[in-house]
Design an enzyme around this catalytic site. Structure first.
Site, PDB file in Angstrom:
ATOM      1  N   ASN A  19       0.829  -1.194   0.000  1.00  0.00           N
ATOM      2  CA  ASN A  19       0.000   0.000   0.000  1.00  0.00           C
ATOM      3  C   ASN A  19       0.870   1.253   0.000  1.00  0.00           C
ATOM      4  OD1 ASN A  19      -2.647  -1.085   0.018  1.00  0.00           O
ATOM      5  ND2 ASN A  19      -2.389  -1.682   2.158  1.00  0.00           N
ATOM      6  N   CYS A  56      -5.103  -7.302  -3.404  1.00  0.00           N
ATOM      7  CA  CYS A  56      -5.592  -7.026  -2.058  1.00  0.00           C
ATOM      8  C   CYS A  56      -6.546  -8.151  -1.686  1.00  0.00           C
ATOM      9  CB  CYS A  56      -6.312  -5.672  -2.060  1.00  0.00           C
ATOM     10  SG  CYS A  56      -6.934  -5.111  -0.461  1.00  0.00           S
ATOM     11  N   HIS A  57      -6.869  -8.278  -0.406  1.00  0.00           N
ATOM     12  CA  HIS A  57      -7.813  -9.326  -0.016  1.00  0.00           C
ATOM     13  C   HIS A  57      -9.139  -8.759   0.486  1.00  0.00           C
ATOM     14  CE1 HIS A  57      -4.988  -8.831   3.551  1.00  0.00           C
ATOM     15  NE2 HIS A  57      -6.109  -8.276   3.941  1.00  0.00           N
ATOM     16  N   HIS A 115      -9.793  -0.372  -1.741  1.00  0.00           N
ATOM     17  CA  HIS A 115     -10.279  -0.003  -0.414  1.00  0.00           C
ATOM     18  C   HIS A 115     -11.541   0.855  -0.465  1.00  0.00           C
ATOM     19  CE1 HIS A 115      -6.329  -0.865   2.009  1.00  0.00           C
ATOM     20  NE2 HIS A 115      -6.756  -1.905   1.304  1.00  0.00           N
TER      21      HIS A 115
END
Length: 465
Positions: free
Chosen positions: A148, A169-170, A199
């Site tokens: 990030n 990303c998860h 996000h």
């Protein structure tokens, strides 16, 4: 035999997770694994862990550990990046402590906000150098970025380099599984479509397979609110569901600092009501550092009985009491290898075998999402096969979601511009337009804070004129 380079392999626990995923595929068990880190001690620990993971899975990879980055990358087919430039100290600590002196509170500080901007500047500087190395010694590589701020990092690479890049990303798959638990629906029966920016992507469709078009599960999510069953750590996201009609991917503690509404220095009552954990990332870093220290001791002396001492140390570092049983299990069974929900291994497996798969990736928008800028980085479904990733067009987002994302994209764009041009004024501009920062500080405070942060991070940055 595929060669996979791990950049930042001293992130031992995460490297172990990804290695377990990769070597869990029979087709990848003879891969060449190159571990790179600048921290020799952490690198040595990761090398031991990698060998143990391979043994547990009865795999036979060639594992090499090196502090020579170009050697690790030479002829690599895949490079996985997981670095944190500046580390906990001084990087993260400065990102939190300096803004706090100006009255600016943060929770995570790794994606947006002043912490995300500064982390972005440090990381992009590193990534551009890394791309030069990859262009020289492995120009065909597929670069898998986990660091990030995801959108800023990938945006900068896409502008500055021709290296094939995807950000992973998860939060999409992790949040989908969480929502399924909240409404007591088996995850294996859930289908969804998610899109946006990292996000801040939203589930445009979330349904249960039930023949035909299936059952829309959003009414059940709204009933979680109506029935007073909102989990304490998800008050922000369920509030956004109520106000926008859609559920966002990243956690409440993350999302709270991407918008101007949930963290107010003169509203302790609001912060408490929404259960926003100020300085949460500092606590997590202390927990991670403590965990790594005991992990290293256990690796060096497998017969030592460290469990009770470890649990006490983790509790002192801030692990909630209710989480300690899970922490104990992980420590006592550190080589129980279970496949994670990270996408990295799925991409490598699909490209090596030709067996198609579907992941969510962070890629250049182009015309994938019609009402977001073409050059920004978006998170969308991507088909994967032997030829690589094929991002899927989503069309236009609901206008209010696109407008919300644009407030974050503005900050991302200016941070990338600052990193690529090394112009200090664009750092100011990024901070001025950040929703949370602008809600809390005046312009003189913002400029003074930026100057102080750039000076504090000077060892990790080029000069900004």
């Amino acid at each position: 035999m595929a060669k996979i380079a791990f950049i930042g392999a001293g992130s031992t626990v995460f490297a172990k997770t990804l290695l377990g995923d990769i070597l869990g595929y029979p087709a990848l068990q003879d891969a060449e694994i190159a571990l790179f880190d600048i921290d020799r001690e952490r690198l040595a620990t990761s090398e031991v862990v990698a060998s143990k993971v391979a043994s547990v899975l009865d795999a036979s990879p060639r594992i090499v550990a090196t502090t020579d980055r170009r050697a690790a990358l030479l002829d690599a087919d895949y490079a996985i990046n997981m670095v944190q430039i500046g580390g906990y100290r001084p990087g993260t600590v400065n990102d939190f402590e300096i803004p706090a002196r100006y009255g600016l509170q943060q929770t995570i500080g790794d994606t947006l906000g002043i912490g995300g901007i500064m982390r972005g500047l440090r990381t992009i500087h590193f990534l551009l150098d890394l791309c030069v190395d990859m262009e020289a010694v492995c120009p065909q590589v597929m670069f898998l970025n986990y660091s990030n701020p995801m959108a800023m990092n990938c945006w900068a690479i896409n502008r500055a380099s021709d290296i094939r890049t995807v950000g992973l990303c998860h939060s999409v798959q992790g949040t989908a599984a969480m929502l399924a638990r909240h409404i007591d629906v088996p995850m294996g029966e859930v289908d969804y479509l998610c899109a946006g920016i990292n996000h801040m992507a939203f589930y445009l469709d979330f349904r249960r397979r039930n023949g035909g078009e299936g059952e829309d599960l959003y009414p059940q999510l709204h009933r979680v609110v109506a029935d007073g069953r909102v989990p304490e750590d998800n008050r922000v996201r369920y509030d956004m569901l109520t106000r926008t009609g859609y559920f966002v991917t990243e956690s409440s503690e993350h999302f709270a600092e991407y918008v101007p509404w949930y963290i107010k220095r003169d509203r302790a009552d609001l912060i408490e009501a929404m259960n926003v954990p100020i300085d949460e990332y500092l606590r997590r870093c202390e927990v991670q550092i403590t965990g790594w220290r005991y992990l290293k001791r256990k690796i060096e002396d497998p017969d030592a009985d460290l469990t009770e001492e470890f649990l006490q140390a983790m509790a002192e570092a801030g692990v909630p009491e209710g989480h300690l049983p899970r922490v104990r299990h992980g420590f006592e069974n550190m080589y129980d290898i279970e496949r994670s929900h990270e996408y990295g291994s799925q991409i490598i497996h699909a490209m090596e075998t030709g067996e198609e798969d579907l992941v969510y990736g962070n890629v250049r928008n182009g015309d994938l999402i019609g009402n977001l800028p073409a050059d920004c980085c978006v998170e969308v479904p991507c088909k994967v096969d032997r030829d690589g990733l094929h991002p899927q067009a989503v069309g236009e987002l609901p206008p209010h979601l696109a407008a919300l994302m644009q407030t974050n994209i503005n900050v991302q764009a200016l941070t990338v511009e600052a990193a690529l041009t090394r112009r200090r004024d664009h750092v100011y501009h990024a901070a001025m337009l950040d929703p949370h920062t602008a809600a809390e500080l005046d312009l003189d405070q913002i400029w003074a804070m930026v100057d102080e942060l750039l000076e504090a991070h000077a060892d990790y940055l080029p000069a900004y004129a």
